[in-house]
Motif scaffolding. Structure first.
Motif, PDB file in Angstrom:
ATOM      1  N   MET A   1       0.819  -1.180   0.000  1.00 11.89           N
ATOM      2  CA  MET A   1       0.000   0.000   0.000  1.00 11.89           C
ATOM      3  C   MET A   1       0.871   1.256   0.000  1.00 11.89           C
ATOM      4  O   MET A   1       0.524   2.244  -0.624  1.00 11.89           O
ATOM      5  CB  MET A   1      -0.923  -0.041   1.217  1.00 11.89           C
ATOM      6  CG  MET A   1      -1.957   1.025   1.212  1.00 11.89           C
ATOM      7  SD  MET A   1      -3.120   0.729  -0.114  1.00 11.89           S
ATOM      8  CE  MET A   1      -4.455   1.716   0.406  1.00 11.89           C
ATOM      9  N   ALA A   2       2.002   1.179   0.671  1.00  9.89           N
ATOM     10  CA  ALA A   2       2.899   2.338   0.733  1.00  9.89           C
ATOM     11  C   ALA A   2       3.425   2.677  -0.660  1.00  9.89           C
ATOM     12  O   ALA A   2       3.565   3.854  -0.996  1.00  9.89           O
ATOM     13  CB  ALA A   2       4.049   2.072   1.686  1.00  9.89           C
ATOM     14  N   ILE A   5       0.801   4.540  -2.538  1.00 14.73           N
ATOM     15  CA  ILE A   5       0.723   5.941  -2.096  1.00 14.73           C
ATOM     16  C   ILE A   5       1.875   6.739  -2.683  1.00 14.73           C
ATOM     17  O   ILE A   5       1.696   7.874  -3.108  1.00 14.73           O
ATOM     18  CB  ILE A   5       0.689   6.017  -0.559  1.00 14.73           C
ATOM     19  CG1 ILE A   5      -0.669   5.540  -0.063  1.00 14.73           C
ATOM     20  CG2 ILE A   5       0.982   7.425  -0.064  1.00 14.73           C
ATOM     21  CD1 ILE A   5      -0.846   5.565   1.419  1.00 14.73           C
ATOM     22  N   LYS A   6       3.066   6.134  -2.740  1.00 19.29           N
ATOM     23  CA  LYS A   6       4.208   6.833  -3.340  1.00 19.29           C
ATOM     24  C   LYS A   6       3.932   7.141  -4.810  1.00 19.29           C
ATOM     25  O   LYS A   6       4.215   8.237  -5.289  1.00 19.29           O
ATOM     26  CB  LYS A   6       5.476   5.997  -3.216  1.00 19.29           C
ATOM     27  CG  LYS A   6       6.084   6.019  -1.841  1.00 19.29           C
ATOM     28  CD  LYS A   6       7.364   5.209  -1.816  1.00 19.29           C
ATOM     29  CE  LYS A   6       7.934   5.144  -0.418  1.00 19.29           C
ATOM     30  NZ  LYS A   6       9.151   4.343  -0.365  1.00 19.29           N
ATOM     31  N   LYS A   7       3.362   6.156  -5.522  1.00 15.08           N
ATOM     32  CA  LYS A   7       3.044   6.367  -6.939  1.00 15.08           C
ATOM     33  C   LYS A   7       1.994   7.458  -7.099  1.00 15.08           C
ATOM     34  O   LYS A   7       2.114   8.326  -7.965  1.00 15.08           O
ATOM     35  CB  LYS A   7       2.551   5.068  -7.571  1.00 15.08           C
ATOM     36  CG  LYS A   7       3.633   4.039  -7.753  1.00 15.08           C
ATOM     37  CD  LYS A   7       3.085   2.744  -8.314  1.00 15.08           C
ATOM     38  CE  LYS A   7       4.162   1.681  -8.375  1.00 15.08           C
ATOM     39  NZ  LYS A   7       3.643   0.385  -8.827  1.00 15.08           N
ATOM     40  N   LEU A   8       0.975   7.412  -6.262  1.00 14.10           N
ATOM     41  CA  LEU A   8      -0.064   8.436  -6.331  1.00 14.10           C
ATOM     42  C   LEU A   8       0.489   9.815  -5.971  1.00 14.10           C
ATOM     43  O   LEU A   8       0.100  10.826  -6.565  1.00 14.10           O
ATOM     44  CB  LEU A   8      -1.234   8.080  -5.415  1.00 14.10           C
ATOM     45  CG  LEU A   8      -2.154   6.973  -5.922  1.00 14.10           C
ATOM     46  CD1 LEU A   8      -3.148   6.574  -4.852  1.00 14.10           C
ATOM     47  CD2 LEU A   8      -2.870   7.415  -7.186  1.00 14.10           C
ATOM     48  N   GLU A 102      -7.690   9.522  -0.578  1.00 16.51           N
ATOM     49  CA  GLU A 102      -8.434   8.289  -0.344  1.00 16.51           C
ATOM     50  C   GLU A 102      -7.494   7.136  -0.001  1.00 16.51           C
ATOM     51  O   GLU A 102      -7.783   6.332   0.890  1.00 16.51           O
ATOM     52  CB  GLU A 102      -9.277   7.930  -1.572  1.00 16.51           C
ATOM     53  CG  GLU A 102     -10.468   8.839  -1.777  1.00 16.51           C
ATOM     54  CD  GLU A 102     -11.176   8.578  -3.100  1.00 16.51           C
ATOM     55  OE1 GLU A 102     -10.865   7.576  -3.775  1.00 16.51           O
ATOM     56  OE2 GLU A 102     -12.056   9.388  -3.443  1.00 16.51           O
ATOM     57  N   ALA A 103      -6.377   7.045  -0.721  1.00 13.88           N
ATOM     58  CA  ALA A 103      -5.417   5.974  -0.458  1.00 13.88           C
ATOM     59  C   ALA A 103      -4.808   6.127   0.935  1.00 13.88           C
ATOM     60  O   ALA A 103      -4.635   5.140   1.652  1.00 13.88           O
ATOM     61  CB  ALA A 103      -4.320   5.975  -1.520  1.00 13.88           C
ATOM     62  N   GLU A 106      -7.453   5.078   3.413  1.00 11.51           N
ATOM     63  CA  GLU A 106      -7.586   3.619   3.428  1.00 11.51           C
ATOM     64  C   GLU A 106      -6.424   2.975   4.184  1.00 11.51           C
ATOM     65  O   GLU A 106      -6.610   2.042   4.963  1.00 11.51           O
ATOM     66  CB  GLU A 106      -7.655   3.079   1.995  1.00 11.51           C
ATOM     67  CG  GLU A 106      -7.851   1.588   1.894  1.00 11.51           C
ATOM     68  CD  GLU A 106      -9.175   1.125   2.461  1.00 11.51           C
ATOM     69  OE1 GLU A 106      -9.237  -0.047   2.909  1.00 11.51           O
ATOM     70  OE2 GLU A 106     -10.145   1.894   2.468  1.00 11.51           O
ATOM     71  N   GLU A 107      -5.223   3.500   3.949  1.00  9.34           N
ATOM     72  CA  GLU A 107      -4.060   2.966   4.667  1.00  9.34           C
ATOM     73  C   GLU A 107      -4.202   3.206   6.170  1.00  9.34           C
ATOM     74  O   GLU A 107      -3.895   2.323   6.981  1.00  9.34           O
ATOM     75  CB  GLU A 107      -2.780   3.611   4.157  1.00  9.34           C
ATOM     76  CG  GLU A 107      -1.529   3.042   4.820  1.00  9.34           C
ATOM     77  CD  GLU A 107      -0.270   3.650   4.267  1.00  9.34           C
ATOM     78  OE1 GLU A 107       0.433   4.317   5.056  1.00  9.34           O
ATOM     79  OE2 GLU A 107       0.010   3.452   3.078  1.00  9.34           O
ATOM     80  N   ALA A 108      -4.673   4.368   6.544  1.00 10.44           N
ATOM     81  CA  ALA A 108      -4.863   4.681   7.967  1.00 10.44           C
ATOM     82  C   ALA A 108      -5.923   3.764   8.576  1.00 10.44           C
ATOM     83  O   ALA A 108      -5.765   3.282   9.709  1.00 10.44           O
ATOM     84  CB  ALA A 108      -5.256   6.144   8.138  1.00 10.44           C
TER      85      ALA A 108
END
Length: 138
Positions: A1-2, A5-8, A102-103, A106-108
């Protein structure tokens, strides 16, 4: 998931940079149009006040006014296109920002859920130890 998030985040940064480039392009075109209009106004004012020197160059000055007007029209078209691209880049940037938010949310939520599950597991193991049973036998 990390990594998602980096890509986003990188994608959002790229769209933000693109928006900045388009905003700069629009402002440059606006400044150039204003400068050309000021030059054109100066020439027209000089033609309003006939003098010996202006009389010799009237044809050249009026030709220059025509060229300036054509350039202003061209820059105005380019500015309209740049404004559209700027609006599109801003919309893409907002979309990427929403996806990133949103990502992150969701991760949180997943992290909070994992913490709650770990807490429940710990609570069950403590309760089982208090009864003298192993946590696996529950």
């Amino acid at each position: 998931m990390a990594s998602a998030i980096k890509k986003l985040r990188r994608l959002a940064d790229v769209f933000h940079d693109l928006e900045t480039v388009e905003r700069v392009r629009v402002s440059e075109l606006t400044r150039e149009i204003a400068s050309l209009r000021a030059t054109q106004d100066d020439i027209l004012r000089s033609l309003e006040n006939p003098s010996t020197i202006n009389g010799l160059f009237t044809a050249l000055l009026s030709s220059r006014v025509g060229r300036l007007e054509r350039r202003i029209q061209q820059l105005s078209r380019e500015r309209e296109i740049a404004l559209k691209r700027y609006a599109e880049a801003a919309a893409r940037g907002r979309s990427a920002g929403r996806l990133l938010a949103e990502a992150r949310g969701e991760e949180a939520r997943k992290r909070e859920q994992a913490e709650l599950e770990a807490l429940l597991e710990f609570k069950e193991s403590v309760a089982a130890q208090g009864r003298g049973k192993s946590p696996r036998s529950i």
